[in-house]
Design a protein around this motif. Structure first.
Motif, PDB file in Angstrom:
ATOM      1  N   ALA A 106      -0.193  -1.078  -4.980  1.00 24.15           N
ATOM      2  CA  ALA A 106      -1.623  -1.378  -5.108  1.00 24.15           C
ATOM      3  C   ALA A 106      -2.319  -0.370  -6.015  1.00 24.15           C
ATOM      4  CB  ALA A 106      -2.283  -1.389  -3.721  1.00 24.15           C
ATOM      5  N   GLY A 107      -2.013   0.917  -5.835  1.00 26.32           N
ATOM      6  CA  GLY A 107      -2.622   1.937  -6.678  1.00 26.32           C
ATOM      7  C   GLY A 107      -2.227   1.791  -8.138  1.00 26.32           C
ATOM      8  N   THR A 144      -6.775  -3.347   3.208  1.00 24.36           N
ATOM      9  CA  THR A 144      -6.074  -2.782   2.051  1.00 24.36           C
ATOM     10  C   THR A 144      -6.900  -2.942   0.785  1.00 24.36           C
ATOM     11  OG1 THR A 144      -3.916  -3.244   3.038  1.00 24.36           O
ATOM     12  CG2 THR A 144      -3.983  -2.929   0.653  1.00 24.36           C
ATOM     13  N   GLY A 178      -4.136  -1.024  -9.755  1.00 25.61           N
ATOM     14  CA  GLY A 178      -5.516  -0.635 -10.025  1.00 25.61           C
ATOM     15  C   GLY A 178      -5.634   0.213 -11.278  1.00 25.61           C
ATOM     16  N   LEU A 231       0.822  -1.208   0.000  1.00 23.93           N
ATOM     17  CA  LEU A 231       0.000   0.000   0.000  1.00 23.93           C
ATOM     18  C   LEU A 231       0.857   1.259   0.000  1.00 23.93           C
ATOM     19  CD1 LEU A 231      -2.899   1.121   0.147  1.00 23.93           C
ATOM     20  CD2 LEU A 231      -2.698   1.052   2.632  1.00 23.93           C
ATOM     21  N   LEU A 277      -5.500  -8.817  -3.963  1.00 24.27           N
ATOM     22  CA  LEU A 277      -5.045  -7.956  -2.873  1.00 24.27           C
ATOM     23  C   LEU A 277      -5.355  -8.566  -1.510  1.00 24.27           C
ATOM     24  CD1 LEU A 277      -5.933  -4.310  -3.985  1.00 24.27           C
ATOM     25  CD2 LEU A 277      -3.682  -5.366  -3.854  1.00 24.27           C
ATOM     26  N   THR A 320      -9.888  -0.535   0.937  1.00 21.57           N
ATOM     27  CA  THR A 320      -9.476   0.861   0.826  1.00 21.57           C
ATOM     28  C   THR A 320      -9.064   1.212  -0.600  1.00 21.57           C
ATOM     29  OG1 THR A 320      -8.710   0.791   3.124  1.00 21.57           O
ATOM     30  CG2 THR A 320      -7.915   2.607   1.748  1.00 21.57           C
ATOM     31  N   VAL A 321      -8.327   0.297  -1.248  1.00 25.21           N
ATOM     32  CA  VAL A 321      -7.853   0.550  -2.610  1.00 25.21           C
ATOM     33  C   VAL A 321      -8.937   0.268  -3.639  1.00 25.21           C
ATOM     34  CG1 VAL A 321      -6.188  -0.195  -4.365  1.00 25.21           C
ATOM     35  CG2 VAL A 321      -5.458   0.095  -1.989  1.00 25.21           C
TER      36      VAL A 321
END
Length: 598
Positions: free
Chosen positions: A477-478, A515, A481, A472, A507, A518-519
């Motif tokens: 992770a971002g 996580t 995505g 994260l 994830l 949230t993502v």
């Protein structure tokens, strides 16, 4: 789209490497977990994340050991231990055992359905904590091995927890984030029919296929289970009084038998030769309300245990050649008077050459060299007996359940589960408070807490938390995505939902549910706006994906709770969990398309 940062690339490479190391089994789980923590600590010390210091990297790497998730898991293990050592779950285990005795497959099906529906209205972690020791006890009583039932049971709990917004804390997190983004708030049973329809598809796999994919990890018997002989006195309030032999035989444990058959009905005061394993003798005496040792000795042991707050132990002791009790009967040996211990039974080993007489149904049993005695008492009395009468104590002493505290331990567990399920306290606070009460009330002895905890689970949880943080915080992770959203415009609605669900599932299985929620939730919200799709099914795809945590032990705390009890390896979760993930993703995606007419 920009390239990921060096830290993000390193985080993804590390995650893949850890996954391969776990799956291949090159090293033990503990070694891989500790190496993972060490790599993160050293890497961030020399190459800190932007806008952080070297000590921040050490905090990230080692923070899992003080994380609330690890504290929660340890507290839940302690409370589960309290239920076991006090015998609080024996009535529930006996009730389920009756179903399992009818048919093993029927017993498993009933258990899976019970777990699924309970976790819909109670947080899934407390449900598993309640059921886990029951299934371990059932395995010891002759049902399916625990290693073949705990992963299916855990999967049923997770599916049930997915069915309502209160089933897991992750569900509440996804719903609250979606509400903050502008979506209407979902009710408790808003999407329950979709999950129940998917559960109907998954249940045959959990029930019939999953147990076949799992190994039998029951501990190997080093030697044949010893059968002990003793005389049981029929008390006036015994279940035997007035009944004939054939009326009671079907109710008795499998490893118990009467060595002599009375001519007529059983009568109070009769003394009958019986035999069985330790567990079978204990169960039979509980059912029949008979006595295999003088009542005054048993009462004295219990009184001293209560006053001194000591555990009653049952041990096996071998009569040596120098013992004074050779050729004596239990009545003439003076064991109870001298040491305050009770001999519950005598095992006479078979020998190729022996001149000793067989155990007779007519005479009192006389002790011989090599006999193994099943002795119950307090530790001090047992030690005095061993040294005073030259007996050799065998390994494997067993603590008797502290049944006087059974109701208290059950009340503590129920209070923790209830307060967590209604949202009065977070599960971490409720579990920690319950564990402290277990210690304060004596349900669990603090010096025995090591028996409740698993070092493998502790280091694995700490490593998984560190991996989740680095994925994260590094931006991995971002970036993943963003990369996923670029290709979704070419997929049909079902494909979009499946891709989002698989991304979030990835994830949640290698980082954490929080996580993933949230993502994944903001990404799904933005994808819906970009592609012109309804927002709710995409948000539900994220919620479902957060709960599809079957494929790795680090995915969710309940996965780790069953790891030590089932003696599972990382590969066991992969072998059974990946097919279930694919089955649920396909089913839920189609159900969402149909339900929302996409």
């Amino acid at each position: 789209m920009d390239m990921p940062s060096y830290h993000a690339i390193a985080a993804m490479v590390l995650t893949i490497g850890v996954f391969i190391a776990f799956a291949r089994g090159w090293f033990t789980t503990e070694i891989v977990s500790l190496l993972t923590i060490a790599i993160i600590a050293v890497g961030l010390y020399f190459y800190p994340l932007p806008h952080t210091t070297r000590t921040d990297g050490l905090t990230l790497a080692f923070g899992g050991f003080g994380h609330y998730a690890l504290i929660t898991i340890c507290a839940l293990m302690i409370m589960g231990r309290g239920l076991v050592v006090t015998g609080a779950l024996e009535p529930a285990a006996r009730a389920l055992e009756k179903v399992w005795k009818i048919n093993l497959q029927l017993g498993l099906l009933v258990s899976l359905l019970l777990a699924l529906f309970l976790s819909m209205i109670v947080n899934d972690t407390p449900v598993l904590v309640l059921l886990l020791p029951i299934f371990v006890a059932l395995a010891q009583r002759g049902a399916m091995p625990a290693s073949k039932t705990l992963i299916p049971l855990n999967a049923a709990v997770l599916i049930g927890g997915m069915a309502t917004t209160i089933g897991t804390s992750t569900n509440l997190l996804v719903v609250s984030i979606a509400t903050d983004l502008g979506m209407p708030e979902m009710s408790v049973f808003h999407y329950t029919p979709i999950v129940l329809a998917a559960a109907l598809v998954a249940l045959p796999y959990l029930w019939l296929v999953m147990p076949r994919l799992l190994p039998d990890n029951s501990p190997d018997e080093i030697q044949a289970v010893r059968r002990f002989y003793t005389r049981m006195r029929v008390t006036p309030d015994s279940e035997l009084v007035g009944k004939h032999f054939d009326e009671v035989m079907e109710k008795l444990p499998q490893d118990f038998r009467f060595e002599e058959r009375p001519d007529g009905p059983f009568a109070a005061g009769q003394r009958l030769l019986i035999s069985g394993t330790h567990d079978a003798l204990e169960e039979a005496n509980r059912m029949l309300k008979g006595k295999v040792a003088p009542g005054w000795v048993m009462d004295r042991i219990r009184q001293r245990s209560a006053s001194g707050k000591e555990d009653i132990q049952v041990v096996e002791m071998v009569v040596t050649a120098d013992s004074r009790i050779i050729n004596r009967t239990l009545a003439t040996s003076g064991i109870a008077d001298n040491y305050g211990v009770a001999v519950l039974g005598i095992h006479r080993p078979e020998r190729l050459v022996s001149n000793r007489p067989v155990i007779s149904t007519e005479e009192e049993i006389r002790l011989s060299e090599g006999d193994v005695l099943l002795v119950m008492g307090l530790p001090e009395g047992i030690q005095d007996f061993a040294s005073g009468d030259s007996l050799l104590q065998l390994e494997g002493a067993k603590d008797m359940p502290r049944r006087s505290k059974a109701l208290l331990s059950a009340a503590i567990m129920f209070g923790s589960v209830f307060t967590a399920s209604i949202g009065l306290f977070p599960i971490a606070i409720a579990a920690l408070g319950g564990a402290i009460l277990m210690f304060l009330t004596g349900c669990v002895k603090f010096d025995r807490v090591g028996r409740a905890l698993s070092a493998k689970v502790i280091v694995l949880v700490a490593a998984s938390i560190a991996i989740g943080r680095i994925i994260l915080d590094s931006g991995a992770a971002g970036w993943l995505g963003q990369a996923m959203s670029l290709g979704l415009q070419y997929l049909p609605p079902a494909g979009v939902l499946a891709a989002i669900m698989l991304f979030v599932t990835l994830l949640t299985n290698f980082a954490s549910n929080a996580t993933a929620a949230t993502v994944g939730t903001p990404i799904a919200f933005n994808i819906a706006a970009t592609l012109g799709l309804p927002e709710e099914p995409l948000i539900l795809a994220v919620l479902f994906g957060c709960n599809l945590c079957y494929a790795t032990p680090i995915a969710y705390q309940t996965n780790m709770l069953i790891m030590s009890e089932g003696n599972y390896r990382f590969a066991d979760y992969l072998r059974t969990g990946v097919p279930l993930v694919l089955l649920m993703v396909a089913t839920l995606s189609l159900l969402l398309v149909v339900s929302y007419d996409m």
